[in-house]
Design an enzyme around this catalytic site. Structure first.
Site, short mmCIF file in Angstrom:
data_model
loop_
_atom_site.label_atom_id
_atom_site.label_comp_id
_atom_site.label_asym_id
_atom_site.label_seq_id
_atom_site.Cartn_x
_atom_site.Cartn_y
_atom_site.Cartn_z
N ASP A 64 37.83 41.12 34.65
CA ASP A 64 37.75 41.70 35.98
C ASP A 64 36.84 42.94 35.89
O ASP A 64 36.41 43.34 34.81
CB ASP A 64 39.14 42.05 36.54
CG ASP A 64 39.11 42.12 38.08
OD1 ASP A 64 38.01 42.19 38.66
OD2 ASP A 64 40.19 42.11 38.70
C1 BGC Z 1 38.80 42.51 41.85
C2 BGC Z 1 38.42 41.05 41.66
C3 BGC Z 1 37.00 40.81 42.11
C4 BGC Z 1 36.09 41.77 41.38
C5 BGC Z 1 34.62 41.58 41.71
C6 BGC Z 1 37.78 43.45 41.31
O1 BGC Z 1 38.07 44.75 41.70
O2 BGC Z 1 40.04 42.73 41.21
O3 BGC Z 1 39.31 40.24 42.37
O4 BGC Z 1 36.65 39.48 41.88
O5 BGC Z 1 36.47 43.10 41.69
O6 BGC Z 1 34.30 41.97 42.97
#
Ligand code: BGC
Length: 760
Positions: free
Chosen positions: A287
């Protein structure tokens, strides 16, 4: 003895199966990818493990990638996200293809969580439709639109089981239940990926956030998770596994720790479980900066946590650049092997190959597609359908609903004319300016109604606003009008109308990522307005908008009707008007229990009996209960009303017992006994009465959504096999243990047990 022999046999067949899979995998290596890997330097391989964002769309951490163009040209980037449109993406893809030694194309990712430009309801809302075909089609439409805009990799579905409405991201998932969550996970994966990933209208899906992110302590986002393996396997892991079994191409590791090790560096999770036990053969992406965040978790410096992650089985590093800047050194120092890097790189190259990017890096960049495929009339019409099916009628009062199309209506509330709050959380690719407000929806659907709009109250607490602190962000508009003036005009409108529709609840920014709350009540500003509206004596319908279950104990006691509409997406106003004016009879059912109080959390339908169950009928000391409130939630999982009524006939089983290879059919007849045609979600629950680990009192094991004309009856049958009776025991073997099973069929998880059968 009998069980032991069976176990041995099972173990033997499992090991044959694993050996076969490994062999099959070895044979399946893709020659093109192997040839490429043979030519790559260590630096080039590490470059493929790096995912950057130039910062378009939503940047959810403090960091945004710098010098992206130079890094692509230097061969230091495997994928990008936060860029869209064929023209922009072509430029980036050309850097990768023309300016690097091996010309390896980029993956182009995006968070297409509930639709691309055609925004569907938030996922918790769509889930309430219990309509798997509809969810699959919504994912197909999302993929068609996103790929038309050059995107080939989606960071969806989010399948985290969530039983804590304080957690803002409960809005992004399918709710509390592993069985329903698994079916929904499969539907989304199928919808995004189709059956052939080389088709330009399909994209790679990512199941996230692996794992257990929804169980953050206290519902506080990014917080620690601690859970027994038995609970994980039975209650939290099934939807991720279902996505893997459905062929999901990638997995995103979560921010939280699992058993004391952050998911992004957790070898048990990413290798032992995901690859060795579940046979996942795609790639794992972190993530947003979650590798770097392991420094704050307390696991070491950037080089150490990066090495930990790649050795654990993480293949791609999102935004943090720890892999890019430290892995070479770790290889030189011997803490990471080059083979480990080759394996991660292979997985990413294989994903690019699956998409057909090596044959044509520009295949998603057809300039004719955006106009043809994005936001078509057809797509918008479907978004309206999904929204209508996602609404849940929580309370009916005095047959006020459906409304008459020529009524004199006072439409009040801060969300009734708010375009910016219709799409809901995580809709970075959507466009709020395209959303239909409720006021507009009323005009479109009931042009003859006399509608007077009045804001009535601010969304948030007036005292917070008085201090001029908008804690919820820009989409919670701050009104210049005084609360008293707002209320006065709403009461004037109410007094002059036949009926009041009050649109209340949460603004978008009060939900989603980094939006945990400790109170689940509607803000006092709006509550006050509602109380005053009720005092006028006019019939009141509350349209409730939220990204989570709210504590609406007070509102449920008011003499009003309540329709839950979540954040409904781009067609919000039209869909709400369709339902309020009776063009569609609501059929949604809650996929998560609504608590009576924050103090009950977690409260979910599949709780266990405990050793001291409480009858809940009279006051009993020394029982598992609260002194001041029932154990049950305010509104149970599976609950939802209709303008019509449904009656369930006797529920029967085809036999008293079954063998491990046999099956049993449970059946009942459902009749529409009211005055409207309608749809009902018929739910099957089982209770394993005696087993080696404490059983839940009820578990959803099947559901069917049926439509019934008024007066019509239909027989509904569920076939149960031993597979439906299995659970993970304390050795984490997936087994069905002989014994008695009770069954219930009904319109919510409150359905009473109707009989039982035994598994021999
Ligand atoms: C979130 C994810 C997301 C990623 C990219 C993160 O803060 O937890 O769900 O896919 O950002 O945008």
């Amino acid at each position: 003895m009998h069980i032991q022999t069976k176990m041995k046999k099972t173990l033997l067949s499992i090991s044959f199966f694993l050996a076969f899979c490994l062999l099959a995998k070895a044979q399946e290596r893709i020659p093109k990818v192997e040839e490429l890997l043979g030519k790559m330097t260590l630096e080039e391989k590490i470059g493929q493990l790096n995912l950057l964002t130039p910062g378009g769309g939503v940047a959810t951490g403090a960091v945004v990638s710098k010098n992206v163009e130079d890094k692509i040209k230097a061969g230091n980037v495997g994928g990008l996200f936060g860029v869209s449109g064929p023209d922009k993406i072509r430029i980036a893809q050309e850097y990768a293809v023309n300016d690097t030694r091996l010309g390896i194309p980029l993956l182009i990712g995006s968070d297409v969580i509930h639709g691309y430009k055609t925004t569907f309801p938030i996922p918790l809302g769509s889930a309430a439709s219990w309509d798997m075909d509809m969810l699959e089609k919504s994912a197909q439409i999302a993929a068609k639109e996103a790929t038309a805009d050059g995107i080939n990799w989606n960071f969806s579905p989010m399948v985290d089981i969530a039983r804590d409405p304080r957690w803002g991201r409960i809005a992004e998932g399918a709710g509390e239940d592993p069985y329903l969550g698994s079916r929904i996970a499969e539907a989304y994966v199928k919808g995004y990926q189709g059956t052939d990933l080389t088709q330009p209208q399909t994209m790679l899906a990512t199941v996230k956030h692996f794992a257990l992110y929804g169980a953050a302590e206290g519902g506080r986002d990014y917080n620690s998770v601690d859970m027994s393996r038995v609970k994980m396997f039975n209650e939290y892991l099934p939807p991720y596994k279902a996505a893997v079994d459905a062929g999901v191409a990638s997995v995103m590791s979560s921010f939280n720790d699992v058993d004391g090790v952050p998911a992004s560096g957790n070898k048990w999770l990413l290798t032992d479980l995901l690859r060795d036990r579940w046979n996942f053969d795609g790639f794992v992406v972190s993530d947003y900066t979650s590798v770097n965040e392991m420094i704050a978790h307390g696991l070491g410096d950037l080089q150490e946590v990066s090495a930990l992650s790649i050795n654990a089985g993480l293949d791609m590093d999102m935004v943090g650049e720890g892999f890019l800047t430290t892995l070479k050194k770790s290889v030189e120092e011997g803490t990471v092997s080059e083979e480990t890097i080759t394996i991660a790189c292979r997985r990413i190259l294989e994903a690019k190959y699956k998409l057909g990017l090596f044959d044509d890096p520009y295949k998603y960049l057809d300039n004719k597609r955006p106009d043809a495929d994005i936001l078509s009339e057809e797509n918008r019409a479907f978004a309206r359908e999904v929204a209508k099916h996602s609404f849940v009628l929580l309370k009916k009062h005095n047959n006020v609903l459906p409304l008459k199309k020529n009524a004199k209506i006072a439409l009040v509330g801060p969300l009734a004319d708010s375009r910016e709050n219709m799409l809901g959380t995580w809709a970075p690719t959507g466009d709020v300016s395209l959303a239909v407000t409720i006021k507009e929806g009323f005009k479109n659907v009931a042009p003859d109604a006399q509608v007077t709009y009045s804001k009535g109250a601010n969304i948030t607490n007036d005292t917070i606003l008085a201090k001029n602190v908008n804690v919820f962000g820009e989409r919670v508009s701050i009104s210049k009008d005084s609360p008293d003036a707002l209320l006065k005009s709403a009461l004037n409108a109410a007094n002059a109308a036949d009926v009041v529709v009050a649109v209340i609840g949460e603004a978008t920014e009060m939900t989603g990522e980094a939006a945990s709350r400790t109170t689940l009540k509607i803000d006092e500003s709006q509550k006050k307005m509602l109380r005053e509206l009720v005092k006028t004596g006019k019939p009141v319908v509350a349209v409730l908008m939220s990204g989570r279950p709210l504590n609406i104990s007070e509102e449920m006691d008011m003499p009003i009707s309540i329709l839950q509409v979540w954040h409904p997406g781009v067609e919000a106003g039209n869909a709400i008007a369709d339902v309020l004016f009776g063009d569609y009879n609501p059929s949604g059912k809650l996929t998560v229990s609504w608590p009576r109080s924050v103090g009950q959390i977690p409260v979910y339908y599949s709780m266990k009996n405990t050793g001291r169950p409480s009858s809940q009928k009279e006051f009993e000391k020394f029982k598992s209960r609260y002194l001041d409130m029932p154990n049950s939630p305010l509104l149970p999982f599976g609950y939802g009303l209709s303008y019509t009524t449904f009656e369930y006939g006797k529920v029967t089983a085809s036999a008293d017992s079954m063998t491990e290879n046999g099956s049993i059919t449970i059946k009942t007849t459902v009749t529409n006994t009211g005055n409207y045609d309608g749809e009902e979600v018929v739910q099957l629950y089982l209770h394993d009465k005696v087993r080696s680990i404490t059983p839940p009192m009820k578990e959803l094991k099947g559901f069917q959504k049926i439509s019934l004309k008024k007066g019509e009856s239909k027989e509904v049958t569920f076939e149960i096999t031993a597979e439906d009776l299995k659970f993970y025991n304390s050795q984490l073997d997936f087994v069905a243990e002989p014994g008695e099973f009770e069954f219930a069929v009904g319109g919510s998880s409150d359905a009473e047990m109707a009989g039982s059968f035994t598994l021999e």
